[in-house]
Design an enzyme around this catalytic site. Structure first.
Site, mmCIF file in Angstrom:
data_model
loop_
_atom_site.group_PDB
_atom_site.id
_atom_site.type_symbol
_atom_site.label_atom_id
_atom_site.label_comp_id
_atom_site.label_asym_id
_atom_site.label_seq_id
_atom_site.Cartn_x
_atom_site.Cartn_y
_atom_site.Cartn_z
ATOM 1 N N ASP A 156 21.597 11.486 57.861
ATOM 2 C CA ASP A 156 20.448 12.121 57.328
ATOM 3 C C ASP A 156 20.091 13.656 57.603
ATOM 4 O OD1 ASP A 156 19.683 10.638 55.228
ATOM 5 O OD2 ASP A 156 17.956 9.902 56.256
ATOM 6 N N ASP B 124 13.062 -3.442 58.926
ATOM 7 C CA ASP B 124 13.988 -4.754 59.195
ATOM 8 C C ASP B 124 13.191 -6.181 58.946
ATOM 9 O OD1 ASP B 124 12.335 -3.926 61.177
ATOM 10 O OD2 ASP B 124 14.012 -3.164 62.435
#
Ligand code: ATP
Ligand code: MG
Lengths: 254, 812
Positions: free
Chosen positions: B274, B418
Site C-alpha cells: 500500500d 479481522d
C-alpha cells in the site's frame, strides 16, 4: 560377526581414516570392534597410535604359516586391530595369486575365527580393482562406499555399481561422502547431484573436510582426544549411529 | 545560650555536613538537601538523593516483607487443605466416578436432567440468598475455601469446573448481598457513587462469568495429517500486506513464505504494498514473488486484502502481517482441517512475538511472566474453539476463498476487520478452527505509546462491532458463540470500571462519603471470598497463561486510554480512524514517558493524599469508624501498587540491539581459515549474526570464517566475521549475504518448524501468592524509578535555572 567393508575406486578418498575413526566411534558407543587392514600399504597401525609401521601383521604371520589372528593389537581406546604387516614383494605376489584363485578366502577365514562372535569387523581396503578390495567386497555384510563431492566420483559411479553387482549382489550398501568442503558451491552442487542420483542409498551424514583429521594423524592422537570439537568427529558419530541402525550390522551387544 | 543561637549553631553544623556555605540562600539549601549528593568519604555515590535512598530502603524492606509474608502465609493454608482432605478422602477416584456418572446412560434422559437442573438451581438459590450473620458467613467461607484448596490439586478438567462453580456461587452470594443489603445510601451524591460502584462490579462479575464459560473446556485441537497424494493438496495464495514498514522488516517474511513446505506450483506469494514503493517492487521481482499495488488506500489493510482477492485465484488464502515470519510447516499443519471439514472457513494459529513488548521490557518480565497476549492465544482461543467461535486475528491465519467471497471479503465497516470477518462467517454457519501451535513469529510493538495505540484500535473496533453488528442480535449464531463474542467485545469496556475501582476509596477518605452501606467487617467477609475464589479458579484454568493479579496490571495501564475511544465508538461507531502500529524501531535511551503516565501520576497523587488522610483518621482524628478506614486504606494501598506498576511500565528502558536476538540452540559449524571445521551450537540468532557457544582457542575478533547451519539435513553456509570471542562464546556477524543466502538464513532460523515450541515451557508456573509478591515488588519498583527520574529532572532544571553560579558555589 557383522562385517563392514569400506570400499572405493578412488585413491586417497579417506577409507583408512574413516575406518580408524569409525572404529573409535563404535567403541565409544559400547561396541566391540576389530579393524582389519586388507591393504598392503600397512598404514592402519600408524593411524591407530603405533609409532612405526609394524613388521608383524596378519599377512606376514600367514606367510610364516602361523595363525594369522595372532598379530592382533589393541590401542588405549580399546580398538582391536589387525595390521597387514610388511611383506616382501614376492610373497605379496603369491598372496595376491591365492586370493585371485579363491574369491571367498577372506569370508571363510573370518567365519572360522571363534572369538569374534559379537564384534563388528571393519575392513579397510585399497582402491578397487585390487584383489584385496575384491576379497573384502565378497566378505562384507554391508558395503560402505566412500566417495567425494567431485566430478571424479560422479563419473565413477557406474563403474562402482558394476563392481557391487558383480561381487556384493544382494547385500546392502550405502554411499558416504567424505572430505566435503561445504563452503565451496561446486562441492555443494556435486553433493546435491549425488544425493539425488543415489536416493535411499545416500548416507545422509557427509563427513566434512576437517584439518583436524590430518592433524590427529600427524600428532598420533585420536580425534576424540586431540580435537573434541571437530566437525569430523561429530559427523563420524552420526555415521556410526546411522550404520548401527542398519539391520545388516546389528550384532549382539556385550 | 538562647534559642536563636542554638538554632544557628545547629544549622551551621548541618550545613557543614552537607557542604552548604555559610549564609547561603534557601534555594542553595534546597539544592544541597535534595539534589546534590552529599559528599561521602571513600566512594562517592552519584545520584542518590535522600528521597531515592529512602525509597530504595523501603523497596528492600518490602521485598523482604513480601518474602517473609509468603513464607508465613503458606502454613496457614495447610490446616484448611487438611480439612478439605477430611471431607473428600480419595479425590482421584471421586473424579473418575463423577466423570463416569455424568456419562451414564440413565442420566441422559431429558426429564431426569431437567429435574436435576431444577434441584441444582433451587440449592443454588438457597445458597445465594440465605442471609447469614458474620459468623455464619465466616464458616461458609472457610468451608468453601478448604474445599477449593483441596480440589485445586486434583487433575483433570472436572475439578476445574468445580472450582469455577464454587467461584460463581460465592460471587453470586456477594452480589446478592451487595444488591439487597448495602444500597441504603443517604445523600444523592452517595447514591450516585454507590450505584456507580455497583455497576462497575456488575460489569466485572459479568466478564468473570463470560470468561469462565469461554474457557470452560479448551479444545486443544490437533492438526489433521494431509493426504499422502500431493495431487489432492489445494492451491494456496499467501498475502503479505504492507504499508509503511521498512523493507528490512518485510524481507524475512517474504523469504520465509517462499520456503513454506508446499508444492511450488500450488503456492503463490503476493506482496501487497500500500506504500507503492519502488524498492519493494524490485525486491519482489528479485525474490520471485508477485507484487501488487492499488490506486488508493481505502479501508487500509482490509481494503488492501480485498483488492487482491478478485485478482488471485488460490483455493485458500493465508494472511501474514508483513512482520510475521511464517514457519515452514504452517500450511502442513493447517490445511488438514479444511480437507476434513468442508464447512471449515478459517484456521487460526497463535501470534507470537520474539521481542519483548513494552510491558515485558520495562518491567523486566520477558519470557518469565506470561505476557498480555498469552492468555488469549494460549487459552481463550482454545476455549472459543470448543464453542466453534475461534476469532480471526488478521494474521497467521488461513481462509477458504469461497466463504470469504461470500461475506464480501474482509469486513471494512470497523477498524478490527479481522474479528468482524469471523463474525460474519460464523453467522453464515461456517466453522472455524484454532491450532495452538505457534507457526509464525514477529516483532512486538516497540514503545509503550505504540502499544497503547494498538490497544486503543482494538478496543475501538470491538466497541464498533458491538454497536453495528451486535453478536447478541442478528441471525445465525449459537448461544455460546454469542457469549464468546460478547465477552471479547465487552472485555474492552474495562476502562471506566477500572478507573472507578482506582478512585472509589477516595470518596470516603476525602469526603467521608459512604458508598457501601455496611459494616467494614461484613464487607470484608463477603468480598474476600469473591476475590479469593475467583483467583483460585483462574489460577487453575489460566495458570500457565496469566499470573494472578496480572490482568489488573495490564488493564490498569490501559484503562485511561481506552475509556474515551470505546465510549465514543459506542456512541458513534463511525467516528475515529485506523492507525498502524510502528514496528522495527528502537528506544535509544531510557526515559520516562511523562505524557503517557500523566493520568496515572495524578491518580498516584490523589491516592497518596487519600492514604495519608486515612492514616490520620486511623490514629488521630475522627477515629469512630476505624474498621471502614482500615478497609479503605487497604484498598488504596492495593490501588497504589497497581498504579506503581503502571508508572513502572512508563519508564522506557533502553534497547541495545537493533536486530532482535532469539535465543536458541541450533547445531552449527565453523570453517576456519586454517582448514579446521569446528562443531558448535548457537546461543542465539538474528538476521545479522549469531552467538555461538564454543571454546574459542585460536579464534580472534576480526577473523573471517564460514558458518554452517542446517535446515533438516540441508546444510547452508554463510560468510561471517568474528566480532567478539571470550568466555566460551563467539559472536559473529554475517558479511554481505546474497538474496539466496538471506533466504537460506531465514529458513535455517526463524522459519524452522519447531523453533518457538519451547518458549511457553520456560515460564514460571502461577501460584497466587507468588503473583501477589510479583505485584508487590513491581509496584514499589515503579515508585523507585519515578523518584529517580524526578531527581534527575530536578537536578537538570536546577542547573539550568541557577546557571554556572550555583554550580560554582556547589563545587566550593
Ligand atoms: N574428512 C577429512 N578431512 C580432511 N582430511 C581428510 C579427511 N579424511 C581423510 N583425510 C586425509 O586425506 C588423506 C588420505 O586419507 P586416507 O589415507 O585415509 O585415504 P585412503 O582412501 O585410505 O587412501 P589410500 O587410497 O591411500 O588407501 C589423509 O591425509 C587424511 O588425513
Ligand atoms: Mg588407505
Amino acid at each position: 560377526m557383522p562385517r563392514l567393508a569400506l570400499i572405493s575406486n578412488l585413491d586417497g578418498c579417506g577409507r583408512t581414516s574413516l575406518a580408524v575413526h569409525l572404529a573409535s566411534a563404535f567403541v565409544e558407543r559400547g561396541r566391540r570392534v576389530l579393524a582389519l587392514e586388507c591393504d598392503p600399504a600397512n598404514l592402519l597401525g600408524l593411524h591407530l597410535g603405533l609409532e612405526q609401521a609394524p613388521e608383524r601383521g596378519w599377512a606376514s604371520l600367514l606367510q610364516e604359516g602361523r595363525p594369522w589372528t595372532g598379530a592382533a593389537l589393541q590401542n588405549s581406546e580399546g580398538v582391536v586391530f589387525l595390521p597387514f604387516g610388511s611383506l616382501a614383494p614376492a610373497a605379496l605376489a603369491g598372496l595376491e595369486a591365492t586370493l585371485a584363485r579363491e574369491p571367498c578366502w577372506l569370508a571363510d577365514e573370518l567365519a572360522a575365527v571363534p572369538d569374534l562372535a559379537d564384534a563388528l569387523v571393519l575392513l579397510d581396503t585399497p582402491a578397487l580393482p585390487s584383489p584385496f578390495a575384491r576379497q573384502a567386497l565378497g566378505a562384507a555384510d554391508f558395503v560402505l562406499v566412500v566417495l567425494e563431492a567431485d566430478g571424479r566420483s560422479l563419473v565413477q559411479l557406474p563403474v562402482l555399481q558394476a563392481w557391487l553387482d558383480a561381487l556384493a549382489r544382494g547385500r546392502p550398501h550405502a554411499v558416504l561422502v567424505n572430505r566435503l568442503d561445504s563452503s565451496l558451491p561446486l562441492e555443494r552442487d556435486f553433493l546435491a547431484v549425488l544425493q539425488q542420483r543415489l536416493g535411499e542409498r545416500f548416507l545422509p551424514y557427509p563427513v566434512h573436510r576437517d584439518e583436524a583429521v590430518r592433524l590427529a594423524f600427524a600428532c598420533c592422537v585420536s580425534l576424540c582426544e586431540g580435537h573434541p570439537h571437530s566437525q569430523a568427529l561429530r559427523d563420524l558419530a552420526g555415521v556410526a549411529g546411522w550404520l548401527e541402525a542398519q539391520p545388516a550390522l546389528a550384532g549382539a551387544r556385550p | 545560650m538562647n534559642g536563636a543561637s542554638l538554632w544557628a549553631r545547629g544549622l551551621a553544623w548541618v550545613g557543614r555536613h552537607l557542604g552548604v556555605p555559610a549564609g547561603a540562600t534557601a534555594g542553595v539549601w534546597l539544592y544541597h538537601l535534595f539534589v546534590l549528593p552529599r559528599p561521602v568519604q571513600g566512594q562517592a555515590r552519584v545520584g542518590s538523593m535522600p528521597l531515592a535512598r529512602g525509597l530504595t530502603l523501603l523497596r528492600r524492606l518490602a521485598v523482604a516483607l513480601a518474602r517473609g509474608l509468603g513464607r508465613r502465609l503458606t502454613p496457614l493454608w495447610h490446616p484448611l487443605e487438611r480439612l478439605g482432605q477430611a471431607l473428600v478422602p480419595d479425590p482421584v477416584r471421586l473424579v473418575a466416578r463423577l466423570e463416569g456418572l455424568a456419562m451414564a446412560p440413565w442420566l441422559q434422559q431429558p426429564l431426569l436432567r431437567a429435574a436435576i437442573f431444577a434441584a441444582a438451581a433451587l440449592v443454588l438459590w438457597l445458597a445465594v440468598t440465605t442471609p447469614f450473620s458474620w459468623f455464619e458467613q465466616l464458616l461458609f467461607f472457610l468451608f468453601t475455601l478448604s474445599l477449593a484448596l483441596y480440589v485445586r490439586r486434583m487433575p483433570g478438567n472436572l475439578p476445574a469446573l468445580f472450582l469455577i462453580g464454587l467461584s460463581i456461587l460465592v460471587s453470586l452470594r456477594y452480589g446478592w448481598w451487595r444488591a439487597t443489603q448495602t444500597l441504603g445510601l443517604e445523600s444523592n451524591l452517595e447514591k450516585f457513587l454507590g450505584w456507580g460502584l455497583l455497576m462497575a462490579e456488575i460489569y466485572t462479575w459479568g466478564i468473570l462469568l463470560l470468561g469462565y464459560i469461554q474457557t470452560a473446556w479448551p479444545l486443544k485441537r490437533k492438526p489433521v495429517p494431509l493426504p499422502a497424494d500431493v495431487n489432492l493438496w489445494p492451491t494456496v495464495d499467501i498475502y503479505i500486506p504492507t504499508y509503511n514498514e521498512p523493507l528490512s522488516v518485510v524481507r524475512p517474511t517474504v523469504l520465509a513464505a517462499k520456503g513454506l513446505d508446499w508444492p511450488v506450483e500450488k503456492l503463490r506469494i503476493y506482496l501487497l504494498d500500500d506504500g507503492r514503493r519502488e524498492e519493494f517492487r524490485k525486491f519482489a521481482s528479485e525474490a520471485g514473488v508477485e507484487y501488487m499495488i492499488r490506486p488508493d488506500n481505502a479501508h487500509a489493510k482490509a481494503g488492501n486484502l480485498n483488492h487482491a482477492l478478485p485478482l488471485t485465484r488460490g483455493e485458500f488464502i493465508a494472511i501474514f502481517d508483513c512482520d510475521h515470519i511464517p514457519n515452514r510447516s504452517f500450511l502442513q499443519l493447517t490445511i488438514g482441517w479444511f480437507l476434513q471439514d468442508s464447512r471449515c472457513a478459517m484456521v487460526q494459529t497463535p501470534h507470537h512475538f520474539f521481542s519483548a513488548d513494552p510491558f515485558e521490557r520495562n518491567l523486566g518480565t520477558f519470557r518469565r511472566i506470561p505476557n498480555e497476549g498469552a492468555l488469549f492465544y494460549g487459552l481463550v482461543q482454545d476455549g472459543n474453539d470448543f464453542w466453534n467461535a475461534t476469532f480471526f486475528c488478521g494474521s497467521c491465519a488461513i481462509l477458504r476463498r469461497g466463504p470469504l467471497e461470500e461475506v464480501g471479503g474482509i469486513a471494512v465497516e470497523t477498524v478490527t476487520e479481522d474479528a468482524h470477518t469471523a463474525l460474519k462467517l460464523h453467522r453464515r454457519g461456517y466453522t472455524t478452527a484454532y491450532i495452538n501451535i505457534t507457526q509464525a513469529a514477529g516483532l512486538a510493538t516497540e514503545s509503550l505509546s505504540g502499544h497503547v495505540g494498538q490497544r486503543i484500535r482494538w478496543a475501538r473496533g470491538m466497541a464498533q462491532i458491538f454497536r453495528i453488528d451486535n453478536p447478541f442480535l442478528g441471525r445465525g449464531l449459537t448461544l455460546f458463540q454469542r457469549l464468546c463474542y460478547s465477552n471479547a467485545m465487552l472485555h474492552f469496556f474495562y476502562g471506566i470500571p477500572r478507573l472507578v475501582f482506582l478512585t472509589a476509596p477516595l470518596a470516603f477518605l476525602f469526603f467521608e462519603l459512604h458508598i457501601i452501606n455496611a459494616m467494614a467487617s461484613m464487607i470484608a467477609l463477603y468480598v474476600l471470598p469473591h476475590i479469593v475464589h475467583s483467583n483460585i479458579a483462574n489460577a487453575r484454568i489460566q495458570g500457565p497463561f496469566r499470573h494472578t493479579f496480572w490482568a489488573e496490571v495490564y488493564e490498569s495501564v490501559l484503562a485511561w486510554y481506552i475509556t474515551l475511544p470505546t465510549t465514543i465508538a459506542f456512541i458513534n461507531p463511525r467516528l475515529g480512524k485506523f492507525n498502524v502500529t510502528a514496528k522495527g524501531g528502537l528506544v535509544e535511551e531510557s526515559y520516562f514517558d511523562w505524557v503517557i503516565s500523566r493520568p496515572y501520576l495524578i491518580l498516584v497523587g490523589l491516592n497518596l493524599i487519600g492514604f495519608g488522610i486515612g492514616l490520620g483518621r486511623l490514629f488521630f482524628w475522627n477515629t469512630h469508624e476505624q474498621g471502614t478506614v482500615l478497609l479503605n486504606l487497604l484498598w488504596t494501598f492495593y490501588n497504589l501498587l497497581m498504579l506503581g506498576a503502571a508508572v513502572s511500565v512508563a519508564t522506557e528502558q533502553r534497547q541495545v540491539r537493533v536486530s532482535h536476538r532469539v535465543p536458541a540452540r541450533l547445531p552449527a559449524m565453523l570453517r576456519l581459515q586454517d582448514g579446521r571445521a569446528l562443531h558448535c551450537c548457537t546461543e542465539d540468532f538474528s538476521l545479522h549474526g549469531l552467538g555461538l557457544l564454543l571454546d574459542c582457542d585460536g579464534i580472534r575478533p576480526g577473523d573471517v570464517l564460514k558458518v554452517s547451519l542446517w535446515r533438516g539435513t540441508m546444510e547452508q553456509v554463510f560468510p561471517a566475521r568474528v566480532v567478539v570471542a571470550r568466555d566460551g562464546r563467539i559472536g559473529v556477524c554475517f558479511e554481505a549475504l546474497t538474496l539466496e543466502q538471506e533466504a537460506a538464513l531465514v529458513q535455517c532460523t526463524f522459519a524452522r518448524a519447531d523453533i518457538w515450541s519451547s518458549w511457553r515451557n520456560e515460564q514460571d508456573a502461577d501460584r497466587p501468592l507468588l503473583g501477589m509478591k510479583e505485584i508487590f515488588t513491581l509496584g514499589l519498583e515503579g515508585y523507585w524509578k519515578l523518584a529517580k527520574h524526578v531527581e534527575e529532572g530536578c537536578r537538570e532544571r536546577w542547573q539550568r535555572l541557577a546557571g554556572p553560579s550555583a554550580r560554582d558555589r556547589a563545587g566550593a
